[in-house]
Write a protein that holds these residues in place. Sequence first.
Motif, PDB file in Angstrom:
ATOM      1  N   ALA A 158      12.309  -4.087  16.599  1.00 12.48           N
ATOM      2  CA  ALA A 158      12.683  -4.500  17.956  1.00 12.48           C
ATOM      3  C   ALA A 158      12.931  -5.998  18.072  1.00 12.48           C
ATOM      4  N   HIS A 159      12.136  -6.813  17.373  1.00 13.37           N
ATOM      5  CA  HIS A 159      12.174  -8.260  17.600  1.00 13.37           C
ATOM      6  C   HIS A 159      12.722  -9.075  16.437  1.00 13.37           C
ATOM      7  N   LEU A 160      12.906  -8.463  15.262  1.00 10.30           N
ATOM      8  CA  LEU A 160      13.474  -9.134  14.097  1.00 10.30           C
ATOM      9  C   LEU A 160      12.793 -10.482  13.833  1.00 10.30           C
ATOM     10  N   PRO A 161      11.498 -10.472  13.537  1.00 11.44           N
ATOM     11  CA  PRO A 161      10.793 -11.734  13.276  1.00 11.44           C
ATOM     12  C   PRO A 161      11.413 -12.489  12.100  1.00 11.44           C
ATOM     13  N   ASP A 162      11.233 -13.812  12.124  1.00 17.60           N
ATOM     14  CA  ASP A 162      11.776 -14.655  11.069  1.00 17.60           C
ATOM     15  C   ASP A 162      10.894 -14.677   9.831  1.00 17.60           C
ATOM     16  N   LEU A 163       9.644 -14.241   9.971  1.00 14.73           N
ATOM     17  CA  LEU A 163       8.713 -14.198   8.843  1.00 14.73           C
ATOM     18  C   LEU A 163       7.642 -13.152   9.129  1.00 14.73           C
ATOM     19  N   LEU A 164       7.221 -12.433   8.076  1.00 12.27           N
ATOM     20  CA  LEU A 164       6.188 -11.414   8.207  1.00 12.27           C
ATOM     21  C   LEU A 164       4.947 -11.847   7.439  1.00 12.27           C
ATOM     22  N   ILE A 165       3.788 -11.755   8.093  1.00 14.52           N
ATOM     23  CA  ILE A 165       2.502 -11.966   7.433  1.00 14.52           C
ATOM     24  C   ILE A 165       1.809 -10.609   7.428  1.00 14.52           C
ATOM     25  N   LEU A 166       1.616 -10.036   6.244  1.00 16.73           N
ATOM     26  CA  LEU A 166       1.171  -8.651   6.140  1.00 16.73           C
ATOM     27  C   LEU A 166      -0.134  -8.521   5.381  1.00 16.73           C
ATOM     28  N   ASP A 167      -1.099  -7.836   6.007  1.00 11.53           N
ATOM     29  CA  ASP A 167      -2.260  -7.351   5.263  1.00 11.53           C
ATOM     30  C   ASP A 167      -1.762  -6.201   4.381  1.00 11.53           C
ATOM     31  N   VAL A 168      -2.426  -5.964   3.288  1.00 14.18           N
ATOM     32  CA  VAL A 168      -2.001  -4.864   2.419  1.00 14.18           C
ATOM     33  C   VAL A 168      -2.612  -3.546   2.866  1.00 14.18           C
ATOM     34  N   ILE A 211       5.477  -1.521   3.968  1.00 15.47           N
ATOM     35  CA  ILE A 211       6.323  -2.241   4.924  1.00 15.47           C
ATOM     36  C   ILE A 211       7.332  -3.092   4.183  1.00 15.47           C
ATOM     37  N   ALA A 212       6.866  -3.809   3.147  1.00 12.95           N
ATOM     38  CA  ALA A 212       7.771  -4.671   2.379  1.00 12.95           C
ATOM     39  C   ALA A 212       8.916  -3.867   1.778  1.00 12.95           C
ATOM     40  N   LYS A 213       8.633  -2.645   1.343  1.00 12.12           N
ATOM     41  CA  LYS A 213       9.674  -1.807   0.754  1.00 12.12           C
ATOM     42  C   LYS A 213      10.580  -1.179   1.809  1.00 12.12           C
ATOM     43  N   THR A 214      10.072  -1.056   3.043  1.00 13.99           N
ATOM     44  CA  THR A 214      10.812  -0.367   4.091  1.00 13.99           C
ATOM     45  C   THR A 214      11.770  -1.279   4.840  1.00 13.99           C
ATOM     46  N   VAL A 215      11.399  -2.548   4.998  1.00 19.05           N
ATOM     47  CA  VAL A 215      12.225  -3.483   5.759  1.00 19.05           C
ATOM     48  C   VAL A 215      13.611  -3.571   5.131  1.00 19.05           C
ATOM     49  N   GLN A 216      14.629  -3.382   5.946  1.00 18.86           N
ATOM     50  CA  GLN A 216      15.998  -3.275   5.449  1.00 18.86           C
ATOM     51  C   GLN A 216      16.741  -4.609   5.390  1.00 18.86           C
ATOM     52  N   ARG A 217      16.132  -5.681   5.886  1.00 13.87           N
ATOM     53  CA  ARG A 217      16.822  -6.958   5.896  1.00 13.87           C
ATOM     54  C   ARG A 217      16.063  -7.983   5.060  1.00 13.87           C
ATOM     55  N   LYS A 218      16.748  -9.060   4.756  1.00 13.15           N
ATOM     56  CA  LYS A 218      16.137 -10.126   3.955  1.00 13.15           C
ATOM     57  C   LYS A 218      15.301 -11.001   4.889  1.00 13.15           C
ATOM     58  N   VAL A 219      13.995 -10.970   4.730  1.00 18.88           N
ATOM     59  CA  VAL A 219      13.104 -11.745   5.593  1.00 18.88           C
ATOM     60  C   VAL A 219      11.916 -12.225   4.750  1.00 18.88           C
ATOM     61  N   PRO A 220      11.480 -13.476   4.928  1.00 17.73           N
ATOM     62  CA  PRO A 220      10.328 -13.971   4.153  1.00 17.73           C
ATOM     63  C   PRO A 220       9.062 -13.180   4.460  1.00 17.73           C
TER      64      PRO A 220
END
Length: 223
Positions: A43-53, A63-72
């Motif tokens: 919905a919001h297309l964040p510029d960076l993702l901080i993810l717990d595993v 999530i890292a494998k699912t995201v379809q766009r290039k994002v840090p």
Amino acid sequence: MVKILIADDEKDIRDIVTWYLSREGFEVFAAADGHAAMDIETAHLPDLLILDVMMPGLSGWEIAKTVQRKVPIIFLTALNEENDKIHGFKLGADDYIAKPFSPRELVARVQVILRRTGTLALPGDVLQFPPLSLEPGTQKVSVNEQVVELSAKEFELLYFLIRHPHTVFTRENLLVNLWGYDFDGDERTVDSTIRRIRKKMGVAEDFIKTVRGSGYKFEADKV
């Protein structure tokens, strides 16, 4: 405003990361599980993702494998073994931070990554895509060293596409992210703004690609 997603099932961590990042001027979205994180990402297309595993629903790995766009992506996790770190970097992580962590160090790493990707710019920073150059701090755009006069919204749209190279955005995506949910216009607003930008950019107009049936993306030699 630069948008960041923090996804972690520990409320204390979400709260402290949100507080430190918000204090630096970032817009922060928080998710307590993987499915909520993906909803926010879409919905919001964040510029960076901080993810717990290790999260309910979807893990940070998934999530890292699912995201379809290039994002840090920064993994923030208690998994601190060498194999875990290697796996994270193989999934495309830009950084890997083990818990417990320093919130101030996390903020510093976020800023370094965003500056490297051109998302967070300081006065004097210049993004070069010959013959196109863009100075985010002053909103100056040049083609072949000739200044291109863009309106505030035209600059915002061009810079948004540049910050997410190779990512296809639908007209609806662009309307929501740049004009807002309460905008009273329609998707033709995006098309007309793109046309004006291309006309002003001249020989660099082809950097903004039309993806038939989908939307628009930015592509240049540098990216």
